[in-house]
Scaffold this motif. Structure first.
Motif, PDB file in Angstrom:
ATOM      1  N   LEU A 132       0.820  -1.205   0.000  1.00 46.75           N
ATOM      2  CA  LEU A 132       0.000   0.000   0.000  1.00 46.75           C
ATOM      3  C   LEU A 132       0.855   1.257   0.000  1.00 46.75           C
ATOM      4  O   LEU A 132       0.430   2.310  -0.492  1.00 46.75           O
ATOM      5  CB  LEU A 132      -0.947  -0.006   1.203  1.00 46.75           C
ATOM      6  CG  LEU A 132      -1.958  -1.158   1.252  1.00 46.75           C
ATOM      7  CD1 LEU A 132      -2.914  -0.981   2.419  1.00 46.75           C
ATOM      8  CD2 LEU A 132      -2.731  -1.263  -0.055  1.00 46.75           C
ATOM      9  N   LYS A 133       2.064   1.185   0.537  1.00 41.41           N
ATOM     10  CA  LYS A 133       2.984   2.319   0.465  1.00 41.41           C
ATOM     11  C   LYS A 133       3.383   2.579  -0.982  1.00 41.41           C
ATOM     12  O   LYS A 133       3.552   3.730  -1.400  1.00 41.41           O
ATOM     13  CB  LYS A 133       4.229   2.045   1.312  1.00 41.41           C
ATOM     14  CG  LYS A 133       3.953   1.954   2.810  1.00 41.41           C
ATOM     15  CD  LYS A 133       3.416   3.263   3.364  1.00 41.41           C
ATOM     16  CE  LYS A 133       3.168   3.184   4.862  1.00 41.41           C
ATOM     17  NZ  LYS A 133       2.575   4.439   5.399  1.00 41.41           N
ATOM     18  N   ASP A 501       2.217  -6.008  -8.070  1.00 46.42           N
ATOM     19  CA  ASP A 501       1.481  -6.561  -6.934  1.00 46.42           C
ATOM     20  C   ASP A 501       0.559  -5.517  -6.324  1.00 46.42           C
ATOM     21  O   ASP A 501      -0.591  -5.807  -5.978  1.00 46.42           O
ATOM     22  CB  ASP A 501       2.461  -7.061  -5.866  1.00 46.42           C
ATOM     23  CG  ASP A 501       3.219  -8.302  -6.305  1.00 46.42           C
ATOM     24  OD1 ASP A 501       2.743  -8.972  -7.237  1.00 46.42           O
ATOM     25  OD2 ASP A 501       4.271  -8.586  -5.722  1.00 46.42           O
ATOM     26  N   ALA A 502       1.072  -4.287  -6.180  1.00 45.77           N
ATOM     27  CA  ALA A 502       0.263  -3.217  -5.597  1.00 45.77           C
ATOM     28  C   ALA A 502      -0.930  -2.891  -6.493  1.00 45.77           C
ATOM     29  O   ALA A 502      -2.053  -2.684  -6.004  1.00 45.77           O
ATOM     30  CB  ALA A 502       1.124  -1.976  -5.381  1.00 45.77           C
ATOM     31  N   ILE A 503      -0.708  -2.850  -7.801  1.00 47.99           N
ATOM     32  CA  ILE A 503      -1.806  -2.580  -8.738  1.00 47.99           C
ATOM     33  C   ILE A 503      -2.865  -3.667  -8.649  1.00 47.99           C
ATOM     34  O   ILE A 503      -4.072  -3.386  -8.601  1.00 47.99           O
ATOM     35  CB  ILE A 503      -1.265  -2.466 -10.175  1.00 47.99           C
ATOM     36  CG1 ILE A 503      -0.411  -1.200 -10.328  1.00 47.99           C
ATOM     37  CG2 ILE A 503      -2.407  -2.452 -11.190  1.00 47.99           C
ATOM     38  CD1 ILE A 503       0.328  -1.123 -11.651  1.00 47.99           C
ATOM     39  N   HIS A 509      -7.722  -7.495  -8.645  1.00 52.88           N
ATOM     40  CA  HIS A 509      -7.306  -8.666  -9.416  1.00 52.88           C
ATOM     41  C   HIS A 509      -6.741  -9.744  -8.496  1.00 52.88           C
ATOM     42  O   HIS A 509      -6.738 -10.923  -8.843  1.00 52.88           O
ATOM     43  CB  HIS A 509      -6.255  -8.270 -10.460  1.00 52.88           C
ATOM     44  CG  HIS A 509      -6.733  -7.219 -11.410  1.00 52.88           C
ATOM     45  ND1 HIS A 509      -7.988  -7.239 -11.958  1.00 52.88           N
ATOM     46  CD2 HIS A 509      -6.125  -6.108 -11.915  1.00 52.88           C
ATOM     47  CE1 HIS A 509      -8.146  -6.198 -12.762  1.00 52.88           C
ATOM     48  NE2 HIS A 509      -7.036  -5.495 -12.736  1.00 52.88           N
ATOM     49  N   TYR A 510      -6.224  -9.305  -7.329  1.00 47.55           N
ATOM     50  CA  TYR A 510      -5.799 -10.249  -6.292  1.00 47.55           C
ATOM     51  C   TYR A 510      -6.616  -9.929  -5.046  1.00 47.55           C
ATOM     52  O   TYR A 510      -6.442  -8.877  -4.430  1.00 47.55           O
ATOM     53  CB  TYR A 510      -4.309 -10.106  -5.993  1.00 47.55           C
ATOM     54  CG  TYR A 510      -3.815 -11.071  -4.933  1.00 47.55           C
ATOM     55  CD1 TYR A 510      -3.354 -12.329  -5.285  1.00 47.55           C
ATOM     56  CD2 TYR A 510      -3.840 -10.725  -3.583  1.00 47.55           C
ATOM     57  CE1 TYR A 510      -2.927 -13.226  -4.308  1.00 47.55           C
ATOM     58  CE2 TYR A 510      -3.415 -11.610  -2.610  1.00 47.55           C
ATOM     59  CZ  TYR A 510      -2.958 -12.853  -2.979  1.00 47.55           C
ATOM     60  OH  TYR A 510      -2.535 -13.741  -2.022  1.00 47.55           O
ATOM     61  N   LYS A 511      -7.557 -10.800  -4.702  1.00 49.78           N
ATOM     62  CA  LYS A 511      -8.440 -10.544  -3.572  1.00 49.78           C
ATOM     63  C   LYS A 511      -7.981 -11.337  -2.358  1.00 49.78           C
ATOM     64  O   LYS A 511      -7.781 -12.551  -2.433  1.00 49.78           O
ATOM     65  CB  LYS A 511      -9.888 -10.893  -3.942  1.00 49.78           C
ATOM     66  CG  LYS A 511     -10.446 -10.012  -5.061  1.00 49.78           C
ATOM     67  CD  LYS A 511     -11.905 -10.287  -5.325  1.00 49.78           C
ATOM     68  CE  LYS A 511     -12.429  -9.385  -6.431  1.00 49.78           C
ATOM     69  NZ  LYS A 511     -13.861  -9.607  -6.730  1.00 49.78           N
ATOM     70  N   VAL A 512      -7.830 -10.622  -1.248  1.00 51.39           N
ATOM     71  CA  VAL A 512      -7.371 -11.252  -0.016  1.00 51.39           C
ATOM     72  C   VAL A 512      -8.517 -12.006   0.627  1.00 51.39           C
ATOM     73  O   VAL A 512      -9.614 -11.466   0.807  1.00 51.39           O
ATOM     74  CB  VAL A 512      -6.831 -10.183   0.959  1.00 51.39           C
ATOM     75  CG1 VAL A 512      -6.380 -10.837   2.252  1.00 51.39           C
ATOM     76  CG2 VAL A 512      -5.688  -9.426   0.316  1.00 51.39           C
ATOM     77  N   PRO A 520       0.996 -13.437   0.137  1.00 52.38           N
ATOM     78  CA  PRO A 520       0.974 -12.265  -0.743  1.00 52.38           C
ATOM     79  C   PRO A 520       1.478 -12.621  -2.128  1.00 52.38           C
ATOM     80  O   PRO A 520       2.313 -13.514  -2.286  1.00 52.38           O
ATOM     81  CB  PRO A 520       1.936 -11.275  -0.047  1.00 52.38           C
ATOM     82  CG  PRO A 520       2.129 -11.801   1.336  1.00 52.38           C
ATOM     83  CD  PRO A 520       1.916 -13.263   1.262  1.00 52.38           C
ATOM     84  N   PRO A 521       0.962 -11.956  -3.163  1.00 48.22           N
ATOM     85  CA  PRO A 521       1.490 -12.171  -4.508  1.00 48.22           C
ATOM     86  C   PRO A 521       2.937 -11.736  -4.554  1.00 48.22           C
ATOM     87  O   PRO A 521       3.327 -10.781  -3.904  1.00 48.22           O
ATOM     88  CB  PRO A 521       0.614 -11.278  -5.392  1.00 48.22           C
ATOM     89  CG  PRO A 521       0.132 -10.208  -4.476  1.00 48.22           C
ATOM     90  CD  PRO A 521      -0.025 -10.871  -3.135  1.00 48.22           C
ATOM     91  N   SER A 522       3.760 -12.425  -5.336  1.00 47.36           N
ATOM     92  CA  SER A 522       5.173 -12.062  -5.425  1.00 47.36           C
ATOM     93  C   SER A 522       5.613 -12.112  -6.861  1.00 47.36           C
ATOM     94  O   SER A 522       5.423 -13.108  -7.538  1.00 47.36           O
ATOM     95  CB  SER A 522       6.022 -13.014  -4.585  1.00 47.36           C
ATOM     96  OG  SER A 522       7.394 -12.724  -4.722  1.00 47.36           O
ATOM     97  N   GLN A 523       6.226 -11.014  -7.327  1.00 46.85           N
ATOM     98  CA  GLN A 523       6.703 -10.948  -8.698  1.00 46.85           C
ATOM     99  C   GLN A 523       8.221 -10.811  -8.750  1.00 46.85           C
ATOM    100  O   GLN A 523       8.799 -10.666  -9.800  1.00 46.85           O
ATOM    101  CB  GLN A 523       6.089  -9.729  -9.401  1.00 46.85           C
ATOM    102  CG  GLN A 523       4.584  -9.636  -9.280  1.00 46.85           C
ATOM    103  CD  GLN A 523       3.865 -10.402 -10.337  1.00 46.85           C
ATOM    104  OE1 GLN A 523       4.461 -11.190 -11.045  1.00 46.85           O
ATOM    105  NE2 GLN A 523       2.579 -10.189 -10.462  1.00 46.85           N
TER     106      GLN A 523
END
Length: 664
Positions: A132-133, A501-503, A509-512, A520-523
């Motif tokens: 989120l930062k 990931d932030a987008i 597109h990635y729902k918690v 967490p998603p990781s790229q």
């Protein structure tokens, strides 16, 4: 134009944020009558409207600041996060309504409930909150309190009175509503005056005088949220036909009681393909499930035809290498679906126009002029008599940035000339080029537009920006393009994965899911990326040597050659020093982690020696060249000397690249 209907309740334009230890209170301060304040609990993110501000005490001392909009709320594993606008800037007007740009976003955490979470949930929550930062730094966000920015002028005019009575967020086109997912948590609470629709894209305008008339030109870009993302991490289309970097661009003019607009779109090649980031300068293009390409392209263009009418797809890809394979696949996928309302045209931009001959785009215009004339543009006079745009040109290259922007600006220029002739401001043969101020402003408008879209997708300004701005290719522009290319390479490999990931988190597109997978998603590659710092720096320094050498040879002027050579030597010093520091870090990792660091120590030591030699070499020669520059009198000898020095640097760069293979 049609008489405007007012919304049921206007959006609040200024609010005071009270940050209490256990709640946030948002108090409207714009003079709205009968306005209630919004209270948001920091414990469970529950919301309610209150009539007065809670009492303050020595135990409940609030922080107070002004905010200018509520963007939405995200629910993560154990807490929720409220997004608000803390700084804005007025950038112009759209059909008489003020448009603002978001200068600063702030994330307000409602995370008191995290105290009762499990250690695993707390760990994951911290990782998400770091994303989120990154989201706080999102660029190119625009909004209006009075009008719907997600709709083009033509669609806005066609809205019925009933639709105009709805709150702005309900009028919005979902594809271009950037905060659509974040608003969901607030919509059910009936907080319409707080729900601010935001679009991502660009907004630029100017005014110019043509004879006795003043023309107001506005350019708006609206980025689609369906497959939003960064350059290497979002390519091609998804299975339902939504493409990466889809942008609707609208050029609007207002003059002498007339309002006219013209819409174009750009978007990635509409089938499944990707480029996997692997530290190479140009990762290979991979076509995924090629047998599905015709069906995916058909879905994509069916959606476009429903939205815009007839479609002309202009493909600017090369016909060789990886681009050639993509272009051939695009062409083959289009053959079964082309029709009277859907045309496909390939134009090899690089082969025909090269790097400087953009006037040859006239060849392309000759092929599409009939489509443009037939489908027209939107035009409205004071008596509300209108002409509609019946079709759209869809342009693409690989990134849909640089070549695409140049091509779209050419089409927009031709359409603007047609509009001004139709209105009666231009004579039959009059062009924009015959009005220097209008021409200059138009070029800057489209260059700024291209930079804005490019920054959001690639992290950098657009390439060839100097040519769009001035119509000429200069040494400074070539140098800037080299720098931009290297910066894109760095961002692709070390920054854009986290940004993606932030987008994905912001767009839903990635729902918690609290009860499901909370990883967490990781790229990004973590240790692997750090362990290859030396390889990346070697590629960067070699690319810089080759790029600058090309400029020196092409621009055979004594002054320019020496300035470039000094810049080259000093930049090499910075790169080599940074590279040596990076390699020292990698050696420390090797001592700590042993074989898991995954590289050859012998190769690394050899590369350190090469870098050290290159660093000393560049420092000595930089000092020598600066001391002897004033005594140089022979243009020929000086230029040849510069070439000889760059040749030496090239040999060192070749040796460096050879060492990379040993390391990897």
């Amino acid at each position: 134009m049609k008489e405007k209907a007012e919304p049921v309740q206007k959006l609040y334009t200024r609010m005071r944020l009270w940050e209490f230890p256990d709640e946030y209170v948002i108090e409207p301060t714009d003079g709205s009558s009968a306005s209630s304040s919004l209270s948001i609990s920091q414990v469970d993110a529950s919301m309610k409207l209150i009539d007065s501000i809670p009492e303050c005490s020595s135990f409940r001392v609030p922080k107070i600041q002004m905010i200018f909009g509520v963007v939405g709320m995200l629910k993560l594993v154990a807490g929720s996060y409220l997004f608000v606008i803390t700084e804005r800037k007025c950038v112009g007007s759209y059909l008489g309504h003020l448009i603002f740009k978001v200068i600063s976003l702030k994330v307000l955490p409602c995370v008191h409930s995290v105290k009762n979470s499990t250690p695993e949930q707390k760990k994951v929550e911290n990782e998400f909150s770091r994303l989120l930062k990154v989201a706080e730094r999102t660029t190119g966000l625009y909004f209006s309190y009075d009008t719907n920015l997600t709709l083009s002028t033509q669609r806005l005019y066609d809205l019925g009175n009933e639709s105009k009575m709805l709150p702005l967020w309900r009028q919005a086109e979902p594809r271009f509503l950037w905060n659509s997912y974040m608003l969901e948590a607030l919509i059910d609470k009936k907080l319409d005056p707080y729900l601010l629709p935001v679009v991502q894209g660009s907004f630029h305008n100017f005014q110019a005088t043509i004879g006795k008339e003043i023309v107001d030109v506005t350019l708006i870009a609206r980025r689609c949220t369906r497959r939003n993302g960064t350059r290497m991490w979002r390519r091609g289309a998804d299975p339902v036909g939504h493409v990466a970097n889809f942008v609707e661009t609208e050029q609007i003019i207002q003059i002498n009681g007339f309002t006219s607009s013209f819409v174009q779109v750009r978007g990635s090649i509409p089938f499944l393909w990707e480029q996997i980031v692997d530290l190479t300068y140009k990762p290979k293009f991979e076509i995924v499930r090629p047998e599905e390409a015709p069906q995916i392209a058909e879905r994509h263009f069916l959606d476009l035809r429903k939205m815009y009418g007839s479609v002309l797809a202009v493909d600017l890809l090369n016909k060789h290498g990886g681009e050639g394979r993509l272009s051939d696949m695009f062409s083959n996928a289009m053959q079964p679906i082309v029709s009277e309302d859907l045309r496909y045209l390939h134009f090899d931009f690089t082969k025909i126009c090269g790097h400087v001959h953009f006037e040859r785009l006239s060849f392309l215009y000759d092929q599409i002029a009939d489509f443009l004339v037939k489908n027209g543009y939107f035009l409205l006079n004071e008596e509300s008599e209108k002409m509609e745009q019946l079709g759209v040109v869809r342009t693409n290259c690989i990134d849909c940035l640089d070549r695409t922007n140049i091509t779209q600006s050419m089409i927009a220029r031709k359409i603007l000339e047609l509009q001004l002739r139709r209105i009666g401001v231009f004579a039959a043969e009059e062009t924009i080029s015959s009005h220097p101020k209008l021409d200059r402003c138009f070029r800057i408008l489209w260059a700024n537009h291209g930079d804005g879209i490019s920054i959001q997708y690639s992290g950098t300004a657009a390439l060839k920006g100097d040519l769009v701005r001035s119509g000429q290719r200069r040494v400074q522009g070539i140098l800037k393009d080299r720098y931009i290319s290297l910066k894109r390479y760095y961002l692709n490999n070390f920054s854009d994965g986290t940004k993606q990931d932030a987008i994905d988190l912001l767009q839903g597109h990635y729902k918690v899911s609290v009860g499901g997978d909370i990883t967490p998603p990781s790229q990004t590659g973590g240790l692997e990326a750090i362990a290859l710092i030396h390889s990346v720096c070697a590629v960067l320094s070699a690319s810089f040597v080759f790029g600058i050498d090309r400029v020196v040879i092409d621009n055979n002027v004594i002054g320019a050659s020496f300035v470039i050579h000094f810049l080259q030597l000093e930049m090499i010093q910075d790169i080599c020093f940074s590279q040596l520091c990076g390699e020292a870090l990698v050696l420390v990792l090797h001592l700590l982690l042993g074989p898991r660091a995954g590289f050859s120590v012998i190769g690394l030591v050899c590369n350190c020696m090469i870098n050290l030699g290159l660093l000393v070499y560049s420092i000595v020669h930089c000092l020598y060249e600066k001391s002897s520059f004033s005594s140089s009198v022979s243009h020929f000898n000086t230029t040849m000397k510069v070439k000889e020095e760059t040749e030496k640097l090239k040999y060192l760069a070749f040796l460096q690249l050879a060492i990379i293979h040993v390391i990897l």
